[in-house]
Design an enzyme around this catalytic site. Sequence first.
Site, short mmCIF file in Angstrom:
data_model
loop_
_atom_site.label_atom_id
_atom_site.label_comp_id
_atom_site.label_asym_id
_atom_site.label_seq_id
_atom_site.Cartn_x
_atom_site.Cartn_y
_atom_site.Cartn_z
N GLY A 21 -6.85 -0.37 -5.01
CA GLY A 21 -7.78 0.22 -5.97
C GLY A 21 -8.68 -0.83 -6.60
O GLY A 21 -9.90 -0.64 -6.71
N CYS A 127 6.25 -3.76 -3.94
CA CYS A 127 4.95 -4.39 -4.12
C CYS A 127 4.42 -4.16 -5.54
O CYS A 127 5.20 -3.91 -6.46
CB CYS A 127 3.93 -3.96 -3.07
SG CYS A 127 2.58 -5.18 -2.94
N ASP A 196 -2.19 1.72 0.69
CA ASP A 196 -3.49 1.15 1.04
C ASP A 196 -4.30 2.12 1.89
O ASP A 196 -5.52 2.00 1.95
CB ASP A 196 -3.29 -0.17 1.79
CG ASP A 196 -2.62 -1.19 0.88
OD1 ASP A 196 -1.39 -1.13 0.71
OD2 ASP A 196 -3.34 -2.03 0.31
O1 LIG Z 1 -4.32 0.32 -5.53
P1 LIG Z 1 -2.95 -0.08 -5.96
O2 LIG Z 1 -2.06 1.11 -6.18
O3 LIG Z 1 -2.95 -1.04 -7.13
O4 LIG Z 1 -2.29 -0.92 -4.77
C1 LIG Z 1 -2.02 -0.33 -3.54
C2 LIG Z 1 -1.41 -1.30 -2.58
O5 LIG Z 1 -2.24 -2.45 -2.45
C3 LIG Z 1 -1.40 -3.59 -2.27
O6 LIG Z 1 -1.81 -4.41 -1.22
P2 LIG Z 1 -2.14 -6.01 -1.43
O7 LIG Z 1 -1.18 -6.62 -2.42
O8 LIG Z 1 -3.59 -6.08 -1.85
O9 LIG Z 1 -1.94 -6.58 -0.03
C4 LIG Z 1 0.00 -3.05 -2.04
O10 LIG Z 1 0.27 -2.73 -0.70
C5 LIG Z 1 -0.05 -1.86 -2.95
O11 LIG Z 1 1.00 -0.94 -2.70
#
Ligand SMILES: O=P(O)(O)OC[C@H]1O[C@H](OP(=O)(O)O)[C@H](O)[C@@H]1O
Length: 314
Positions: A21, A127, A196
């Site tokens: 997001g 995560c 994602d």
């Molecule tokens: O949008 P929000 O819910 O915050 O995050 C969604 C997902 O984005 C993150 O990816 P990374 O850490 O950027 O590789 C994680 O996989 C997490 O679950």
Amino acid sequence: MKSVLADTALKIKSMEIRGAGKIAREAASALKSHAESLDTQNSGNFLSEMRTAGDILLKTRPTAVSLPNAVNIILSGMDGSDDAGEIRAGIVRRADSFIERSNSAVRRIGEIGARRISDGDVVLTHCNSQVAIGCILEAHRQGKDIEVFATEVRPRNQGLLTIKSLSDAGIKTSFIVDSAARYFMKDVDIVVIGTDAVTVNGSVVNKIGTSQIALAAHEARTRVMVAAETYKFAPKTLTGELIQIEERDSSEVLSPEIAAAMPNVTVRNPAFDITPAEYIDLIVTEEGAIPPEMAYIIIKDYLGWKIRDFDNER
Ligand SMILES: O=P(O)(O)OC[C@H]1O[C@H](OP(=O)(O)O)[C@H](O)[C@@H]1O
């Protein structure tokens, strides 16, 4: 001086800006700044500069579909005018509206998701998802007595960010290594995660290790709830396109010095995995809670994508 756009692209790539997001909102903001910084009055040049800017952002990380969805929302409709000022104003308007809608979706999902977390529940999260944590924080704010298991999330340790938020909110939290998820699953009432990308068949692409957790949850008959804004649904999966799973640098897992001493060892470092729809009970979007099987309806009817929208990409 580096432009805001180049700086944002670099930060997304290095994961200084991370979380699907946030990546989308920061990309929207960078496109807006870029549009505002271009002083050309020539609409052709303006369009081509903006398309290049969009491509730079799209090349940073391949998996989170929130990024292409945001870029597409903000740059769509640019062709309708040959006035650079008008095109610029449209981009600024769409970027502001995307950021506002995204923030309000995160809040709304927190409210809806919190209803699925009951007083006394033990929650497991993996995560660092802003929306998933939003559901947990809202349940706690409502006075529900909850406990959380949070995983470490090797190799980037995003779990540290999660336990900080939970601890700051006063939520009793157990921090566990990723491989302990099945060991503790018997104590867990609900798994709450972000995503994602959600594909047309309701599969959920999320941080590596999610599918193992979902499998353990399935075995233990523990519910799995996914928090996902509608811009995390992947339109191109309508055409059969697969989500590209990012494989990150080996140095995140093993230091180059240690690796150099073992020439026969290759480090594999996929950042995401795919959890099939049958392991997911519910996806909570800002438009309401849906079964994963409804992903097709979200992409086609709610977001309005049609398979012929992709005809010229063949
Ligand atoms: O949008 P929000 O819910 O915050 O995050 C969604 C997902 O984005 C993150 O990816 P990374 O850490 O950027 O590789 C994680 O996989 C997490 O679950």
